[in-house]
Structures are given as structure tokens and as C-alpha cells.
Design an enzyme around this catalytic site. Structure first.
Site, PDB file in Angstrom:
ATOM      1  N   ASN A  11       0.857  -1.187   0.000  1.00 48.83           N
ATOM      2  CA  ASN A  11       0.000   0.000   0.000  1.00 48.83           C
ATOM      3  C   ASN A  11       0.890   1.233   0.000  1.00 48.83           C
ATOM      4  O   ASN A  11       1.407   1.635   1.032  1.00 48.83           O
ATOM      5  CB  ASN A  11      -0.908  -0.033   1.237  1.00 48.83           C
ATOM      6  CG  ASN A  11      -1.755   1.217   1.351  1.00 48.83           C
ATOM      7  OD1 ASN A  11      -1.888   1.973   0.390  1.00 48.83           O
ATOM      8  ND2 ASN A  11      -2.330   1.439   2.526  1.00 48.83           N
ATOM      9  N   TRP A  12       1.030   1.811  -1.180  1.00 51.33           N
ATOM     10  CA  TRP A  12       1.945   2.953  -1.291  1.00 51.33           C
ATOM     11  C   TRP A  12       1.354   4.250  -0.737  1.00 51.33           C
ATOM     12  O   TRP A  12       2.058   5.249  -0.629  1.00 51.33           O
ATOM     13  CB  TRP A  12       2.332   3.177  -2.760  1.00 51.33           C
ATOM     14  CG  TRP A  12       3.291   2.165  -3.288  1.00 51.33           C
ATOM     15  CD1 TRP A  12       3.914   1.173  -2.594  1.00 51.33           C
ATOM     16  CD2 TRP A  12       3.750   2.067  -4.642  1.00 51.33           C
ATOM     17  NE1 TRP A  12       4.736   0.463  -3.434  1.00 51.33           N
ATOM     18  CE2 TRP A  12       4.653   0.987  -4.697  1.00 51.33           C
ATOM     19  CE3 TRP A  12       3.494   2.777  -5.815  1.00 51.33           C
ATOM     20  CZ2 TRP A  12       5.294   0.596  -5.874  1.00 51.33           C
ATOM     21  CZ3 TRP A  12       4.115   2.398  -6.990  1.00 51.33           C
ATOM     22  CH2 TRP A  12       5.011   1.316  -7.018  1.00 51.33           C
ATOM     23  N   LYS A  13       0.046   4.256  -0.502  1.00 49.61           N
ATOM     24  CA  LYS A  13      -0.614   5.487  -0.035  1.00 49.61           C
ATOM     25  C   LYS A  13      -0.311   6.628  -1.021  1.00 49.61           C
ATOM     26  O   LYS A  13      -0.214   6.374  -2.216  1.00 49.61           O
ATOM     27  CB  LYS A  13      -0.187   5.820   1.401  1.00 49.61           C
ATOM     28  CG  LYS A  13      -0.331   4.590   2.305  1.00 49.61           C
ATOM     29  CD  LYS A  13      -0.143   4.863   3.765  1.00 49.61           C
ATOM     30  CE  LYS A  13      -0.316   3.548   4.526  1.00 49.61           C
ATOM     31  NZ  LYS A  13      -0.304   3.725   5.976  1.00 49.61           N
ATOM     32  N   HIS A  96      -9.646   1.580   4.165  1.00 50.98           N
ATOM     33  CA  HIS A  96      -8.405   1.777   4.923  1.00 50.98           C
ATOM     34  C   HIS A  96      -8.671   2.778   6.055  1.00 50.98           C
ATOM     35  O   HIS A  96      -9.445   3.723   5.889  1.00 50.98           O
ATOM     36  CB  HIS A  96      -7.295   2.290   4.001  1.00 50.98           C
ATOM     37  CG  HIS A  96      -5.968   2.291   4.684  1.00 50.98           C
ATOM     38  ND1 HIS A  96      -5.589   3.299   5.546  1.00 50.98           N
ATOM     39  CD2 HIS A  96      -4.965   1.394   4.691  1.00 50.98           C
ATOM     40  CE1 HIS A  96      -4.394   3.023   6.034  1.00 50.98           C
ATOM     41  NE2 HIS A  96      -3.991   1.871   5.537  1.00 50.98           N
ATOM     42  N   GLU A  98      -7.083   5.204   7.162  1.00 50.81           N
ATOM     43  CA  GLU A  98      -6.848   6.613   6.831  1.00 50.81           C
ATOM     44  C   GLU A  98      -8.043   7.191   6.083  1.00 50.81           C
ATOM     45  O   GLU A  98      -8.398   8.355   6.256  1.00 50.81           O
ATOM     46  CB  GLU A  98      -5.551   6.745   6.020  1.00 50.81           C
ATOM     47  CG  GLU A  98      -4.334   6.557   6.926  1.00 50.81           C
ATOM     48  CD  GLU A  98      -3.124   5.947   6.266  1.00 50.81           C
ATOM     49  OE1 GLU A  98      -3.033   5.946   5.019  1.00 50.81           O
ATOM     50  OE2 GLU A  98      -2.255   5.446   7.005  1.00 50.81           O
ATOM     51  N   GLU A 168      -6.040  -4.274  10.457  1.00 50.92           N
ATOM     52  CA  GLU A 168      -4.996  -3.268  10.662  1.00 50.92           C
ATOM     53  C   GLU A 168      -5.315  -2.441  11.902  1.00 50.92           C
ATOM     54  O   GLU A 168      -6.066  -1.462  11.817  1.00 50.92           O
ATOM     55  CB  GLU A 168      -4.926  -2.337   9.447  1.00 50.92           C
ATOM     56  CG  GLU A 168      -4.529  -3.041   8.163  1.00 50.92           C
ATOM     57  CD  GLU A 168      -3.831  -2.102   7.221  1.00 50.92           C
ATOM     58  OE1 GLU A 168      -2.732  -2.442   6.768  1.00 50.92           O
ATOM     59  OE2 GLU A 168      -4.359  -1.010   6.954  1.00 50.92           O
ATOM     60  N   GLY A 174       2.037   2.708  10.671  1.00 46.46           N
ATOM     61  CA  GLY A 174       3.000   3.789  10.499  1.00 46.46           C
ATOM     62  C   GLY A 174       3.674   4.217  11.793  1.00 46.46           C
ATOM     63  O   GLY A 174       4.336   5.244  11.844  1.00 46.46           O
ATOM     64  N   SER A 213       2.930  -1.750  10.446  1.00 48.51           N
ATOM     65  CA  SER A 213       4.372  -1.824  10.691  1.00 48.51           C
ATOM     66  C   SER A 213       4.967  -3.203  10.393  1.00 48.51           C
ATOM     67  O   SER A 213       5.850  -3.670  11.112  1.00 48.51           O
ATOM     68  CB  SER A 213       4.697  -1.379  12.117  1.00 48.51           C
ATOM     69  OG  SER A 213       4.268  -0.040  12.336  1.00 48.51           O
ATOM     70  N   GLY A 234       2.591  -0.960   4.423  1.00 54.73           N
ATOM     71  CA  GLY A 234       2.666   0.448   4.054  1.00 54.73           C
ATOM     72  C   GLY A 234       4.104   0.887   3.870  1.00 54.73           C
ATOM     73  O   GLY A 234       4.719   0.657   2.830  1.00 54.73           O
ATOM     74  N   GLY A 235       4.669   1.489   4.910  1.00 54.25           N
ATOM     75  CA  GLY A 235       6.007   2.075   4.836  1.00 54.25           C
ATOM     76  C   GLY A 235       7.067   1.187   4.189  1.00 54.25           C
ATOM     77  O   GLY A 235       7.804   1.632   3.302  1.00 54.25           O
TER      78      GLY A 235
HETATM   79  P1  PGA Z   1       2.484   0.607   7.727  1.00 59.75           P
HETATM   80  O1  PGA Z   1       1.056   0.826   6.999  1.00 59.75           O
HETATM   81  O2  PGA Z   1       3.021  -0.710   7.221  1.00 59.75           O
HETATM   82  O3  PGA Z   1       3.307   1.784   7.305  1.00 59.75           O
HETATM   83  O4  PGA Z   1       2.211   0.564   9.178  1.00 59.75           O
HETATM   84  C1  PGA Z   1       0.151  -0.226   6.826  1.00 59.75           C
HETATM   85  C2  PGA Z   1      -1.094   0.280   6.154  1.00 59.75           C
HETATM   86  O5  PGA Z   1      -1.534   1.392   6.450  1.00 59.75           O
HETATM   87  O6  PGA Z   1      -1.685  -0.405   5.297  1.00 59.75           O
END
Ligand code: PGA
Length: 250
Positions: A11-13, A96, A98, A168, A174, A213, A234-235
């Protein structure tokens, strides 16, 4: 190990230009030959087609990060399932945290989006998860039940097992603070029990991912758990070496 095929999704956001997306694919592909997992990259809309072209003929699939449930019309700034398919996407991340927290995504909207994705032939990667405050109040199960019940409420029983759910916990996204494999497995197992209550077969088939994470250092531990069928990353998915290491741990 269960028989469910793991999913490892990046997930590159809101990260990477079109050029950077192409560079990432060129760096990733040679590192992930002969993988058993279903590998999915979720770039921003504008890089969807670039990632589709750059990964053509390989094992990587491409997903969008959101979708509207209506097929077309006066919905400024939105994108339909047909448009995503047109760009070459095969999957879509829905709900998601966010989007829920920052952009007003509701359970009601998700109850429409998940079945619309399926009807259009897109794999829905449907996200759920509790906040830190909800976990501290011991409300995790209640929150997960509400989110899962809503998101799957309009999915017919026969298709329930095709949905991918990503657990999640918001406090782990994050933050560098990963859920322990036990916490993650407990929550994934609880989500599976919710699906099994509607259909035993769907409960067995449905793939439930962990996200929050995930890194090369903790991936094997999380992915080795019976109830965890993959990861939404994500990250660590922004770096081709790190993401490849997570794919290879599945
Ligand atoms: P993260 O993000 O791996 O940076 O914690 C995961 C996500 O939001 O899908």
C-alpha cells in the site's frame, strides 16, 4: 500452514511519481521469482497503468486504494470500478483506516463498495481495525464485529469467501509499533469466526491479512501464524528490497 494462498500487498498510499513507480517495479521483479504468494501493488490512481504495464507477464497484480460504488455520474473526484478495470487493476483496497479517519469513509458506504467490487470482478481488500483507545477500553471485538458486519452485509453468502480482509490495528499503522503475532492472530481468528458464523465454508476460505508496521524483520513471525494469510504493507513497501524480503517470507 493453511491451504489459503497468502496475499502480500504493497500500500503505497500517497507516495511515488509515475517514474518512481516504474523504477520500483523494475527493481522488484527480479527479486521475486517463483513466489507462492499473490503479490499486489497498490499505487496512487495516476500510476496504476504504469505499474500494470511494468509488471505485465509477471506474477504481480495491481490494486487501487479506493473506489466509488456508483458506476458513473456526478461524483467529482471519485473513480468507479469500471474505470479501475479499464486501467488494468484487478483489486481494490476499501475502508483503509486513513480513509475512515481522515476522509469520512463510513460503514454504510463500505457496505456498498465491497459487493460492487466483487460484482465487477475486482478483488476487494477490505480493511478493519480498532484504535488504541478502543483497544484500551477492551472494545476491539465490538469494533471489529461492527466493521465486518457492515462491510460484508450486502455480500451474498456464496461470494463471502472471495473477499480479502485486512486486520490493521490503527495504533500499529506507520508507528513502528507492530501488534505481537499473538495479538494479530487473535484478532484475525476472531474475524474468521465472524465470517464462519455466516458460512463455515467462507470462514475457511476467506483470507485475512495483518497490516501495521510489517517489516522484513517481523514478517516471518507474523506470516507463520495459522490465522494470518498475508500482509498489507505500508512504509516498508516503498522500498523494493524490503518489500521483496516480505514477499519471500510468505
Ligand atoms: P504501515 O502501513 O506498514 O506503514 O504501518 C500499513 C497500512 O496502512 O496499510
Amino acid at each position: 500452514m493453511s491451504e489459503r494462498r497468502p496475499v502480500i500487498a504493497a500500500n503505497w498510499k500517497m507516495n511515488k511519481s509515475i517514474e518512481e513507480a516504474e523504477e520500483f517495479c523494475n527493481a522488484l521483479l527480479p527479486r521475486i521469482c517463483d513466489v507462492g504468494a499473490q503479490v499486489v501493488i497498490c499505487p496512487p490512481f495516476l500510476a496504476l497503468n504504469t505499474v500494470v504495464e511494468a509488471t505485465k507477464g509477471g506474477e504481480v497484480e495491481v490494486a487501487a486504494q479506493n473506489m466509488h460504488f456508483e458506476p458513473d455520474g456526478a461524483f467529482t473526484g471519485e473513480v468507479s470500478a469500471a474505470m479501475l478495470l479499464d486501467a488494468g487493476a484487478l483489486a481494490v483496497v476499501l475502508g483503509h483506516s486513513e480513509r475512515r479517519q481522515l476522509f469520512g469513509e463510513t460503514d454504510e458506504a463500505l457496505s456498498r463498495k465491497v459487493p460492487v467490487a466483487l460484482e465487477n470482478g475486482l478483488l476487494p481488500i477490505f480493511c478493519v481495525g480498532e484504535s488504541e483507545e478502543e483497544r484500551e477500553r477492551d472494545d476491539t471485538d465490538r469494533v471489529l464485529r461492527r466493521q465486518v458486519d457492515a462491510g460484508l452485509s450486502r455480500v451474498p453468502e456464496a461470494r463471502l469467501g472471495e473477499v480479502v480482509i485486512a486486520y490493521e490495528p490503527i495504533w500499529a499503522i506507520g508507528t513502528g509499533k507492530t501488534a505481537t503475532p499473538e495479538e494479530a492472530e487473535d484478532a484475525c481468528g476472531f474475524i474468521r469466526s465472524l465470517v464462519s458464523a455466516r458460512s463455515e465454508a467462507a470462514g475457511q476460505a476467506i483470507r485475512i491479512l495483518y497490516g501495521g508496521s510489517v517489516k522484513p524483520a517481523n514478517a516471518a513471525d507474523l506470516l507463520g501464524r495459522e490465522e494470518i494469510d498475508g500482509a498489507l504493507v505500508g512504509g516498508a513497501s516503498l522500498d523494493p528490497g524490503d518489500f521483496a524480503a516480505i514477499v519471500m517470507a510468505a
